[in-house]
Scaffold this motif. Structure first.
Motif, mmCIF file in Angstrom:
data_model
loop_
_atom_site.group_PDB
_atom_site.id
_atom_site.type_symbol
_atom_site.label_atom_id
_atom_site.label_comp_id
_atom_site.label_asym_id
_atom_site.label_seq_id
_atom_site.Cartn_x
_atom_site.Cartn_y
_atom_site.Cartn_z
ATOM 1 N N GLU A 11 -5.012 -4.689 -4.808
ATOM 2 C CA GLU A 11 -5.588 -5.837 -4.196
ATOM 3 C C GLU A 11 -4.998 -6.867 -5.264
ATOM 4 O O GLU A 11 -4.566 -8.051 -4.827
ATOM 5 N N ASP B 35 -6.562 1.226 -6.271
ATOM 6 C CA ASP B 35 -7.052 0.162 -5.621
ATOM 7 C C ASP B 35 -6.938 -1.173 -6.082
ATOM 8 O O ASP B 35 -6.751 -2.107 -5.538
ATOM 9 N N HIS C 176 0.924 -1.336 -0.019
ATOM 10 C CA HIS C 176 0.059 -0.148 -0.129
ATOM 11 C C HIS C 176 0.893 1.128 0.041
ATOM 12 O O HIS C 176 0.402 2.205 -0.713
ATOM 13 N N GLN D 154 -9.435 4.154 -8.313
ATOM 14 C CA GLN D 154 -9.686 2.717 -8.664
ATOM 15 C C GLN D 154 -8.719 1.798 -9.210
ATOM 16 O O GLN D 154 -8.682 0.546 -9.071
#
Length: 213
Positions: A200, A196, A100, A193
């Motif tokens: 993931e 993100d 992250h 997005q």
């Protein structure tokens, strides 16, 4: 020193700091666009809204300014990495935080990432010694942490060096190769997005490798 003099010195110091920050921000932009050899102090000064002579008051030459920019970039990059070996949390949580943090740097400081990448790609002729001195101690600590996890049976036996290299490559590409990604995606810039989804995917791939039977 009198209170009035103290305030005057503080005001001067604050103004100097503000100008230096503006110079470093402008230099980061210009070096990211043109590289070290393609950049000029005149362009950096113009971008910062000051004269070249004024810029030289703060930084004696282009190499000194370039090294200061790289110092700042590498320190910020390492600051986001310096927790794998200094926490008692479990590997999965730490690696999630690590990935992250690396992706956030790519999102929030893409120009800084590109300056660093261009220096590396060019052979690190200007900054190789500083890279060794700053990166190697932390890198060795991180490798020791992976070896400790392996010995404790918390993760599978892996080549931790190449795992870290792979994480760096995957996360930094979202800054260094964002233009290519945007061309492929037919968009102007990577969205929240996109980051993100990238996080993931990278996390799941790394954790799968560490825990797969």
């Amino acid at each position: 020193m009198s209170p009035c003099m103290d305030k005057r010195v503080e005001k001067i110091s604050s103004a100097r700091d503000a100008i230096e920050i503006r110079i470093l921000q402008s230099a980061t932009q210009v070096f990211a666009e043109s590289g070290f050899h393609g950049s000029s102090l005149a362009v950096i000064a113009e971008r910062a809204g000051i004269s070249k002579q004024n810029l030289l008051y703060y930084f004696a030459n282009k190499q000194v300014l370039y090294q200061k920019v790289l110092d700042q970039i590498l320190d910020q990059w390492l600051e986001r990495m310096d927790f794998l070996a200094s926490s008692d949390e479990e590997p999965e949580q730490l690696l999630r935080q690590y990935i992250h943090a690396k992706l956030r740097f790519s999102k929030e400081q893409p120009q800084a990432s590109r300056v660093y990448a261009m220096e590396v790609i060019s052979g690190a002729a200007v900054y190789s010694q500083q890279m060794r001195e700053k990166i190697l101690p932390l890198f060795k600590k991180d490798i020791a942490t992976f070896e400790k996890w392996i010995a404790a049976g918390k993760i599978k036996a892996i080549n931790a060096t190449h795992l870290l290299f792979s994480i760096w490559a995957m996360t930094q590409s979202y800054a260094d190769f964002a233009t290519q990604m945007n061309l492929v995606l037919a968009q102007d810039s990577l969205s929240e997005q996109d980051f993100d989804d990238a996080e993931e995917f990278i996390v799941s791939m790394v954790l799968h490798r560490l825990h797969a039977s």
